[in-house]
Structure formats: structure tokens, C-alpha cells
Design an enzyme around this catalytic site. Structure first.
Site, short mmCIF file in Angstrom:
data_model
loop_
_atom_site.label_atom_id
_atom_site.label_comp_id
_atom_site.label_asym_id
_atom_site.label_seq_id
_atom_site.Cartn_x
_atom_site.Cartn_y
_atom_site.Cartn_z
N GLU A 102 141.91 97.50 -42.44
CA GLU A 102 142.48 98.94 -42.50
C GLU A 102 141.43 99.58 -42.02
O GLU A 102 141.43 100.80 -41.29
CB GLU A 102 143.54 99.40 -43.52
N GLU A 172 141.87 87.51 -43.66
CA GLU A 172 143.44 88.28 -43.55
C GLU A 172 143.62 88.53 -41.96
O GLU A 172 143.04 89.49 -41.43
CB GLU A 172 143.42 89.76 -44.28
N GLY A 178 150.92 93.24 -44.42
CA GLY A 178 152.21 94.39 -44.70
C GLY A 178 153.38 93.90 -43.68
O GLY A 178 154.36 94.73 -43.44
N SER A 217 150.67 89.26 -46.59
CA SER A 217 151.98 88.98 -46.98
C SER A 217 152.34 87.78 -48.07
O SER A 217 153.18 87.09 -47.99
CB SER A 217 153.21 88.74 -45.82
P1 PGA Z 1 149.78 92.74 -47.76
O1 PGA Z 1 148.40 92.97 -47.91
O2 PGA Z 1 149.79 91.69 -48.91
O3 PGA Z 1 150.77 93.74 -48.17
O4 PGA Z 1 150.27 92.01 -46.53
C1 PGA Z 1 147.44 92.20 -48.00
C2 PGA Z 1 146.04 93.15 -47.72
O5 PGA Z 1 145.98 93.81 -46.78
O6 PGA Z 1 145.10 93.04 -48.43
#
Ligand code: PGA
Length: 260
Positions: A102, A172, A178, A217
């Protein structure tokens, strides 16, 4: 040969921009009794900056470590809105997340900047959790390994071999964050094995003790399968870490009770 048991599992909650100080304190009160017996894993919580102080106080005396979600590599000075490693250290942070997708995507953070953050954290005795991961577009173009290798090498560029064991890598895949879409355990293992191979090229035998978390997730229903993979040494958990019972189940590798 390496095995999952050689490396101590590390389960980290990344709350992102969720939970202020009061909610974080309430979370700790509910969560700590649930994980009181979990002594074979490392547990980490990364709340927003404003909750670090109070959450740190609530966690003191427990085995749960405090983490920052970001940091500025400069020691101090005119950097409006930024937070320095010394400030995190003062609040007892044991870990710091750097290079989350992000931040890479929304705030245009480069791997060079991530490398400077990781170096600054380590210099302050705070373990960096260095995130890497490809987008869906990159995966579909068959570039996942190239992207991950590039981010990994550039983000670790300032970590010397004698400090590498203190680093945690978090893989990730952006398309799994998410979204409810998890990489299959086999798909995640394949990239984790690839990351371990790159770490061997960088750090030799130290690569066997560097922990590589999977993120995207992760939830109580899938953590056991994910953690059963040889090169997956933990999880970085967003959504499913916001509820104390859910994150406790993840920590304890417990399946939720079947209710339906
Ligand atoms: P999530 O996020 O478990 O909601 O997919 C993981 C992260 O961004 O660290």
C-alpha cells in the site's frame, strides 16, 4: 535441509489505518488471555502510530511485541508528518513494517527508500519486516518472480550479512491483499522457495534462518494449510487480525469451530 520447525513462526497483525488507542487497548485486554499459552511462536501487533504508546503499555509484561507500520529513515529534522526510529524505540517497538504494497503503490515508495528504512530500523535495534509482492498484472504477465526478486534485492541492499538474520521478509501478492483471494499454499510455497533461494545468493547459510511470512487474506480457516509449507514461516495479517478471537485462532493455528 530446512524445515518449518527450524524457524520460529512469526504471526503479525497489521491493523493499517484502523483502531485508535482506546480500541487497541480493548483489543489487548481481550487478546492476551487467549494467547497466554502460545509460547512457541512470535506474536507481533502493528497498530497505527497514535496507538503505539498505549498498546505498548497494555502489552508490557506479555510476550506480544509491538511494531510500527512505517518509519522515516532520517534521524530527526524538518520532515513534517514523519516518525523517526528513535521515537519508535522509545515506545518499545520491536519490529517495523517497511515496503508494504500500500505504501509502495499509494505513496510511491521505492525499494531504495525501503532499504534506507530497513537500515535505520536495524541500527536502532528494531527488526524490519520487509514486504515484497507482485500485482495481478505482473503475475499474469509471468513477471512475479522477477518483480519479487527485484524488490527483495533492492530493499535488502543495505542489510549486511551479519544482520540479515534479524530481518523478516513478508511476501504479499498484491492481488491477495484484502480481496479474500489467497494464493494457494502451493503457489505461495513456490514463491517462498524462490525468495529463500535469492536470500541464499545474498546471505549464504543465513538464509536458512531468515523468516519469510506470507500475507494476503490469511484467516483462521487457511492459516494451517499456509503454515504447513516448508518455506512459510509466518503470516502478516490485515483484516482477520482486527478481531481478537480471530487473530488468536490464527496465532494458535486453530480452525474456527464449525458452526454451519
Ligand atoms: P489482509 O492484509 O490480510 O487484509 O489481506 C494483509 C496485509 O496487507 O498485510
Amino acid at each position: 535441509m530446512s524445515s518449518p520447525h527450524q524457524r520460529r513462526p512469526i504471526l503479525a497483525a497489521n491493523w493499517k489505518m484502523q483502531k485508535g488507542a482506546a480500541e487497541a487497548t480493548a483489543f489487548a485486554a481481550a487478546f492476551l488471555p487467549l494467547v497466554a499459552g502460545a509460547d512457541s511462536v512470535d506474536i507481533v501487533i502493528a497498530p497505527p502510530f497514535t496507538a503505539l504508546d498505549r498498546l505498548g503499555q497494555a502489552l508490557s509484561g506479555s510476550a506480544v511485541a509491538l511494531a510500527a507500520q512505517n518509519v522515516n529513515p532520517e534521524a530527526s529534522g524538518a520532515f513534517t508528518g514523519e516518525i523517526a526510529v528513535s521515537m519508535l524505540r522509545e515506545l518499545g517497538c520491536g519490529y517495523g513494517v517497511v515496503g508494504h504494497s500500500e505504501r509502495r503503490a499509494l505513496y510511491r515508495e521505492s525499494s531504495d527508500f525501503v532499504a534506507a528504512k530497513a537500515e535505520a530500523l536495524l541500527a536502532a535495534g528494531i527488526r524490519p519486516i520487509v514486504c515484497v509482492g507482485e500485482t495481478l498484472e505482473e503475475r499474469e504477465a509471468d513477471r512475479a518472480e522477477a518483480i519479487v526478486a527485484g524488490q527483495l534485492e533492492a530493499s535488502l541492499a543495505r542489510i549486511p550479512q551479519d544482520r540479515a538474520a534479524e530481518v523478516v521478509v513478508a511476501y504479499e501478492p498484491v492481488w491477495a491483499i484484502g480481496t479474500g483471494k489467497t494464493a494457494t499454499p502451493e503457489m505461495a510455497q513456490a514463491i517462498h522457495a524462490f525468495i529463500r533461494e535469492r536470500l541464499r545468493a545474498l546471505y549464504g547459510a543465513t538464509a536458512e534462518i531468515i523468516r519469510i511470512q506470507y500475507g494476503g487474506s490469511v484467516k483462521p480457516e487457511n492459516v494451517r494449510d499456509i503454515m504447513s509449507q516448508e518455506d512459510i514461516d509466518g503470516a502478516l495479517v490485515g483484516g482477520a487480525s482486527l478481531d481478537p478471537a480471530s487473530f488468536a485462532r490464527i496465532v494458535l493455528f486453530q480452525e474456527p469451530e464449525a458452526t454451519q
